[in-house]
Design a protein around this motif. Structure first.
Motif, PDB file in Angstrom:
ATOM      1  N   LEU A   1       0.821  -1.215   0.000  1.00 16.58           N
ATOM      2  CA  LEU A   1       0.000   0.000   0.000  1.00 16.58           C
ATOM      3  C   LEU A   1       0.854   1.262   0.000  1.00 16.58           C
ATOM      4  N   ALA A   2       2.005   1.226   0.702  1.00 17.08           N
ATOM      5  CA  ALA A   2       2.888   2.400   0.736  1.00 17.08           C
ATOM      6  C   ALA A   2       3.450   2.698  -0.647  1.00 17.08           C
ATOM      7  N   ILE A   3       3.879   1.662  -1.345  1.00 16.52           N
ATOM      8  CA  ILE A   3       4.441   1.859  -2.686  1.00 16.52           C
ATOM      9  C   ILE A   3       3.349   2.291  -3.663  1.00 16.52           C
TER      10      ILE A   3
ATOM     11  N   LEU B   1       1.816  10.352  -9.829  1.00 19.76           N
ATOM     12  CA  LEU B   1       0.915  10.571 -10.965  1.00 19.76           C
ATOM     13  C   LEU B   1      -0.112  11.663 -10.684  1.00 19.76           C
ATOM     14  N   ASN B   2       0.142  12.432  -9.605  1.00 10.52           N
ATOM     15  CA  ASN B   2      -0.709  13.567  -9.224  1.00 10.52           C
ATOM     16  C   ASN B   2      -2.096  13.152  -8.744  1.00 10.52           C
ATOM     17  N   HIS B   3      -2.217  11.967  -8.158  1.00  9.58           N
ATOM     18  CA  HIS B   3      -3.466  11.545  -7.522  1.00  9.58           C
ATOM     19  C   HIS B   3      -3.267  11.641  -6.008  1.00  9.58           C
ATOM     20  N   PHE B   4      -3.976  12.568  -5.372  1.00  8.94           N
ATOM     21  CA  PHE B   4      -3.758  12.855  -3.958  1.00  8.94           C
ATOM     22  C   PHE B   4      -4.951  12.445  -3.088  1.00  8.94           C
ATOM     23  N   ASN B   5      -5.795  11.542  -3.592  1.00 12.62           N
ATOM     24  CA  ASN B   5      -6.989  11.148  -2.849  1.00 12.62           C
ATOM     25  C   ASN B   5      -6.664  10.555  -1.484  1.00 12.62           C
ATOM     26  N   PHE B   6      -5.556   9.814  -1.402  1.00 15.20           N
ATOM     27  CA  PHE B   6      -5.201   9.142  -0.157  1.00 15.20           C
ATOM     28  C   PHE B   6      -3.917   9.716   0.445  1.00 15.20           C
ATOM     29  N   ALA B   7      -3.505  10.880  -0.011  1.00  8.40           N
ATOM     30  CA  ALA B   7      -2.238  11.450   0.443  1.00  8.40           C
ATOM     31  C   ALA B   7      -2.397  12.367   1.647  1.00  8.40           C
ATOM     32  N   GLY B   8      -3.607  12.844   1.899  1.00  5.78           N
ATOM     33  CA  GLY B   8      -3.825  13.728   3.030  1.00  5.78           C
ATOM     34  C   GLY B   8      -3.652  15.195   2.668  1.00  5.78           C
TER      35      GLY B   8
ATOM     36  N   VAL C   1       0.743  11.182   7.265  1.00  2.00           N
ATOM     37  CA  VAL C   1      -0.681  11.011   6.936  1.00  2.00           C
ATOM     38  C   VAL C   1      -0.884   9.864   5.941  1.00  2.00           C
ATOM     39  N   PRO C   2      -0.255   9.886   4.742  1.00  2.00           N
ATOM     40  CA  PRO C   2      -0.451   8.755   3.834  1.00  2.00           C
ATOM     41  C   PRO C   2       0.110   7.452   4.380  1.00  2.00           C
ATOM     42  N   ALA C   3       1.218   7.529   5.140  1.00  2.00           N
ATOM     43  CA  ALA C   3       1.780   6.312   5.725  1.00  2.00           C
ATOM     44  C   ALA C   3       0.808   5.704   6.731  1.00  2.00           C
ATOM     45  N   SER C   4       0.129   6.541   7.516  1.00  3.31           N
ATOM     46  CA  SER C   4      -0.841   6.043   8.492  1.00  3.31           C
ATOM     47  C   SER C   4      -2.050   5.429   7.794  1.00  3.31           C
ATOM     48  N   MET C   5      -2.458   6.022   6.678  1.00  2.00           N
ATOM     49  CA  MET C   5      -3.566   5.442   5.909  1.00  2.00           C
ATOM     50  C   MET C   5      -3.190   4.058   5.396  1.00  2.00           C
ATOM     51  N   ALA C   6      -1.953   3.924   4.913  1.00  2.00           N
ATOM     52  CA  ALA C   6      -1.490   2.624   4.435  1.00  2.00           C
ATOM     53  C   ALA C   6      -1.418   1.620   5.586  1.00  2.00           C
ATOM     54  N   ALA C   7      -0.962   2.068   6.753  1.00  2.00           N
ATOM     55  CA  ALA C   7      -0.878   1.186   7.922  1.00  2.00           C
ATOM     56  C   ALA C   7      -2.262   0.738   8.377  1.00  2.00           C
ATOM     57  N   PHE C   8      -3.241   1.645   8.339  1.00  2.00           N
ATOM     58  CA  PHE C   8      -4.610   1.297   8.727  1.00  2.00           C
ATOM     59  C   PHE C   8      -5.194   0.270   7.759  1.00  2.00           C
ATOM     60  N   GLY C   9      -4.980   0.496   6.461  1.00  2.00           N
ATOM     61  CA  GLY C   9      -5.458  -0.471   5.474  1.00  2.00           C
ATOM     62  C   GLY C   9      -4.807  -1.828   5.651  1.00  2.00           C
ATOM     63  N   ALA C  10      -3.502  -1.829   5.958  1.00  2.00           N
ATOM     64  CA  ALA C  10      -2.790  -3.093   6.174  1.00  2.00           C
ATOM     65  C   ALA C  10      -3.329  -3.815   7.400  1.00  2.00           C
ATOM     66  N   ALA C  11      -3.659  -3.068   8.464  1.00  2.00           N
ATOM     67  CA  ALA C  11      -4.197  -3.689   9.677  1.00  2.00           C
ATOM     68  C   ALA C  11      -5.498  -4.429   9.382  1.00  2.00           C
ATOM     69  N   ILE C  12      -6.352  -3.823   8.574  1.00  2.00           N
ATOM     70  CA  ILE C  12      -7.608  -4.476   8.203  1.00  2.00           C
ATOM     71  C   ILE C  12      -7.326  -5.756   7.418  1.00  2.00           C
ATOM     72  N   LEU C  13      -6.405  -5.684   6.463  1.00  2.00           N
ATOM     73  CA  LEU C  13      -6.091  -6.849   5.632  1.00  2.00           C
ATOM     74  C   LEU C  13      -5.462  -7.970   6.443  1.00  2.00           C
ATOM     75  N   TRP C  14      -4.587  -7.634   7.417  1.00  2.00           N
ATOM     76  CA  TRP C  14      -3.982  -8.675   8.256  1.00  2.00           C
ATOM     77  C   TRP C  14      -5.032  -9.346   9.135  1.00  2.00           C
ATOM     78  N   THR C  15      -5.950  -8.569   9.676  1.00  2.00           N
ATOM     79  CA  THR C  15      -7.000  -9.152  10.517  1.00  2.00           C
ATOM     80  C   THR C  15      -7.910 -10.056   9.687  1.00  2.00           C
ATOM     81  N   MET C  16      -8.289  -9.607   8.499  1.00  2.00           N
ATOM     82  CA  MET C  16      -9.128 -10.431   7.629  1.00  2.00           C
ATOM     83  C   MET C  16      -8.401 -11.710   7.218  1.00  2.00           C
ATOM     84  N   SER C  17      -7.102 -11.602   6.936  1.00  2.00           N
ATOM     85  CA  SER C  17      -6.317 -12.786   6.549  1.00  2.00           C
ATOM     86  C   SER C  17      -6.292 -13.802   7.684  1.00  2.00           C
TER      87      SER C  17
END
Length: 580
Positions: free
Chosen positions: A306-308, A316-323, A559-575
Motif C-alpha cells: 500500500l505504501a508503494i 501521478l498527481n493523484h492525492f486522494n489518499f495522500a492527506g 498522513v499517507p503512511a498512516s492510511m497505508a498502515a490502517f489499510g494493512a491492519a484491516i487486511l492482516w486481521t481479515m487474513s
C-alpha cells in the motif's frame, strides 16, 4: 499571529523540557528496574571439531557448557527477587531436563512507561521547536540522567561517537556523500543532468516524480543507500520541474524500505532469518528454511504494498489518499513555484542547492551520470560477490571519479577543494543529527523502551488480534528508536515464539500461515515506524538529499503512511480470520 504562535511553541517547549528533566531525576532516584528474562534461540550444530557452535553476526561461536534452566540466576523466577543487576549477563541453559534443548538466557530491564520518556521528549521537542539538534540533545540529556550518566560528554556522547557505526556515518555521509554533492555543485554536473533529463524525459512535475518512483523501485536495496541514491539523483530535475520538496522526500522515503521488503534480493533476509528461529517449528529449522519463509511471507506485506502504491499515486498527481498536508504542498508549488513551505529550514545547506561553477568551465551531464553509474556498479557487484554492498567503496569510487573528471577537464585543485569543502558544510548539520539519532536510539534500547512495549503483550489474546497488536507495538518501538533493524532485533525473538505458542494453544489449522502473517506485521510495522520517526536516519537523509525541512517531511509523510498502515491492519486481521 505567526510570531505569537512560534513564541507560544517555544514557551511550551521550555516548560515541557523542565518537566521532563524533573521526571528524569525522579526516575533515577525512585523508579526500580523491572528485570525480564529473554530467551534467544539459535540454530546449534557441530563444527569440524565436533564442537557445538552457532552463528552470530556471520561468525561461528562455540556454545559453552549449559546448565539446567532451574539453576540459572537469569530465569524469571530469580529475576523477580533481585533489586540490582544480576552478576552474569548471559547464560546457556537447557530446558525441560533435555540437554539437547539449549537456549541462551539474557537479562534485560525496563523502567515501565518511563522507559519511553527520552524518545517522547525528542519527538515532542522536534514538533514544538522544529530544531532537530536541540530536540535530540534534549532527549539524550533526559535519558542520560535516567541512567545516572551525569557526565553527558564523557559517558554518553564520546562513547557513542567512538563506535564503528558512528565512524562509518561520519565517513560516508559527511566526507563521501558531502564531498560528492559538493563536487556535483562545483562542476555544475547536477544542473547539467537536470537540464538533460528535462529536455529528453521530464516534461513536467508528474514525469519528474514518476522517474523518482521508478528509481526508488530500481534501487531496492532499501534503507539509507536507496534514499541517498534516489534523493541525490532526482533532486536537480525535480527542482527544475517545480516539484515541492515535501512530495519528493515522501516519494523517496516511502518507496525505499517498503520496496526492499518486497523485492528482498538484498541483505534483509540474511539478517532477519537469524532472529526468527523457533524451537518446534519445523519450517524454521534451518537457515535455508527461514529465508524461504521470508520470501513466502512477502504476499502478506500489505503495508509495503500500500505504501508503494501510495507513492505511485502521488507521482501521478493523484492525492486522494495522500492527506491534506501533502496536497497543500503540491498546490503551493503549482500555484506559486515555491518548493518549501514558509519558514522552512532545509536540512542541507544552500551550498548544495546552487551551482558554483568556475568561469570557463564547461559542465557536462556525464560528470553526474558516470560517477552515479560507478556508484551503482560497485554497490551491486560487491553485493553479488561479497554478500553485502560495500557502500563506502561505492561512494568513494564515485567521488574519486568525479574529482578525476574535473581535473582532466582543467578544473584547478583549489576549486576542487573549495567544492569538497562546500559539500562538507552542506551536510554537516544532517550528519550531526544522524549521530545524535544513533545516540538516543542506543539510550532508548539501554533503558528498555522496546522491551516495555513488548512486555505489555500477553499470551491470552485472541489469535486474530495478535497481528495488529504486533503491528502497533513494532510501529511504536521503531518510531521511538528510529530504526527498523533495531526493532527487528527486539521484536522478532519475542514475537515469533509468542505467535507459535498462541497458534498451538488455540489449535489453529494452519499455524505456518498464521506465523507468516505475524512475521509480515513485525516486518512492516517496523518499516512504518522507521519511516515516520523524526529521529530515523532514512527520514533525515530523505529530507537532506531532497532539500526538505525535516519536520515538514515528517508531517506530510505521516498522513499517507498512516492510511497505508490502517489499510494493512484491516487486511492482516481479515487474513487471520479467513485463511488460518
Amino acid at each position: 499571529m505567526n510570531f505569537s504562535f512560534k513564541a507560544m511553541n517555544k514557551n511550551s517547549a521550555g516548560l515541557f523540557f523542565l518537566v521532563a528533566l524533573a521526571a528524569a531525576i525522579y526516575c533515577f532516584f525512585a523508579v526500580p528496574a523491572t528485570w525480564k528474562e529473554q530467551r534467544l534461540s539459535y540454530d546449534i550444530f557441530q563444527n569440524d571439531n565436533v564442537q557445538a557452535v552457532y552463528i552470530e553476526r556471520g561468525k561461528q561461536r562455540i556454545v559453552p557448557q549449559a546448565i539446567a534452566y532451574e539453576s540459572s540466576p537469569l530465569r524469571q523466577a530469580a529475576l523477580d527477587n533481585i533489586s540490582q543487576a544480576p552478576e552474569v549477563k548471559t547464560q546457556w541453559v537447557y530446558l525441560d531436563n533435555d540437554p539437547q534443548n539449549i537456549v541462551m538466557l539474557k537479562a534485560d530491564y525496563h523502567l515501565g512507561a518511563w522507559s519511553l520518556l527520552p524518545a517522547i521528549v525528542a519527538i515532542l521537542m522536534c514538533l514544538l521547536t522544529r530544531e532537530p539538534v536541540a530536540a535530540l540533545l534534549s532527549g539524550i540529556l533526559v535519558g542520560a540522567i535516567m541512567l545516572g550518566k551525569f557526565d553527558i560528554t564523557g559517558d554518553v556522547l564520546i562513547p557513542s561517537v567512538g563506535t564503528d557505526n558512528a565512524a562509518g556515518i561520519l565517513i560516508l555521509y559527511l566526507w563521501l556523500l558531502g564531498g560528492l554533492l559538493g563536487m556535483w555543485s562545483k562542476t555544475g554536473a547536477a544542473q547539467a543532468f537536470a537540464e538533460y533529463m528535462t529536455r529528453h524525459f521530464v516534461k513536467g512535475p508528474r514525469s519528474a516524480k514518476f522517474i523518482a518512483w521508478c528509481l526508488g523501485v530500481l534501487f531496492f536495496q532499501g534503507g539509507t543507500m536507496s534514499t541517498v541514491l534516489v534523493g541525490t539523483t532526482v533532486k536537480p530535475m525535480a527542482d527544475k520541474a517545480k516539484v515541492s520538496h515535501e512530495e519528493m522526500s515522501y516519494i523517496v522515503d516511502s518507496t525505499a524500505s517498503p520496496i526492499a521488503s518486497l523485492i528482498a534480493f538484498n541483505a534483509w533476509p540474511a539478517y532477519v532469518q537469524a532472529l526468527i528461529f523457533v524451537p518446534g517449528a519445523a519450517f524454521l529449522a534451518t537457515e535455508a528454511d527461514r529465508i524461504a519463509f521470508f520470501f513466502s511471507s512477502v504476499p502478506f506485506s500489505f503495508y509495503a504494498i500500500l505504501a508503494i502504491t501510495g507513492t505511485l499515486l502521488v507521482s501521478l498527481n493523484h492525492f486522494n489518499f495522500a492527506g491534506k498536508p501533502l496536497r497543500t504542498a503540491w498546490q503551493r508549488s503549482q500555484n506559486t513555484g515555491e518548493l518549501d513551505a514558509p519558514g522552512a529550514k532545509p536540512v542541507s545547506a544552500k551550498e548544495l542547492h546552487e551551482p558554483q561553477v568556475p568561469d570557463n568551465y564547461r559542465s557536462s551531464a556525464l560528470e553526474f551520470i558516470l560517477p552515479l553509474v560507478t556508484l551503482l556498479m560497485v554497490a551491486v557487484l560487491t553485493f553479488v560477490f561479497l554478500g553485502s554492498p560495500k557502500i563506502h567503496w561505492a561512494f568513494g569510487s564515485a567521488l574519486g571519479l568525479c574529482v578525476a573528471l574535473a581535473l582532466f577537464k582543467g578544473m584547478s585543485l583549489g576549486n576542487i577543494m573549495d567544492g569538497f569543502g562546500n559539500g562538507l558544510k552542506g551536510v554537516v548539520v544532517a550528519s550531526v543529527v544522524l549521530m545524535l539519532a544513533i545516540t538516543i536510539g542506543g539510550i532508548s534500547k539501554e533503558i528498555g523502551g522496546g522491551l516495555f512495549l513488548v512486555d505489555l503483550l500477553g499470551q491470552q489474546v485472541p489469535f486474530w488480534a495478535l497481528p495488529v497488536i504486533l503491528q502497533i507495538l513494532t510501529m511504536l518501538i521503531a518510531f521511538s528508536t528510529g530504526t527498523s533493524w533495531g526493532t527487528y532485533a527486539i521484536a522478532f525473538p519475542l514475537a515469533m515464539p509468542l505467535a507459535w505458542a498462541i497458534a498451538d494453544a488455540q489449535a489453529l489449522a494452519n499455524p505456518e500461515l498464521f506465523m507468516m502473517i505475524c512475521f509480515a506485521t513485525v516486518l512492516n510495522g517496523s518499516v512504518f515506524g522507521d519511516q515516520c520517526s523524526p529521529i530515523s536516519d532514512t527520514t533525515i537523509l530523505s529530507a537532506m538529499t531532497t532539500g526538505c525541512d525535516l519536520m515538514d517531511h515528517v508531517k506530510t509523510q505521516i498522513v499517507p503512511a498512516s492510511m497505508a498502515a490502517f489499510g494493512a491492519a484491516i487486511l492482516w486481521t481479515m487474513s487471520a480470520l479467513l485463511l488460518v
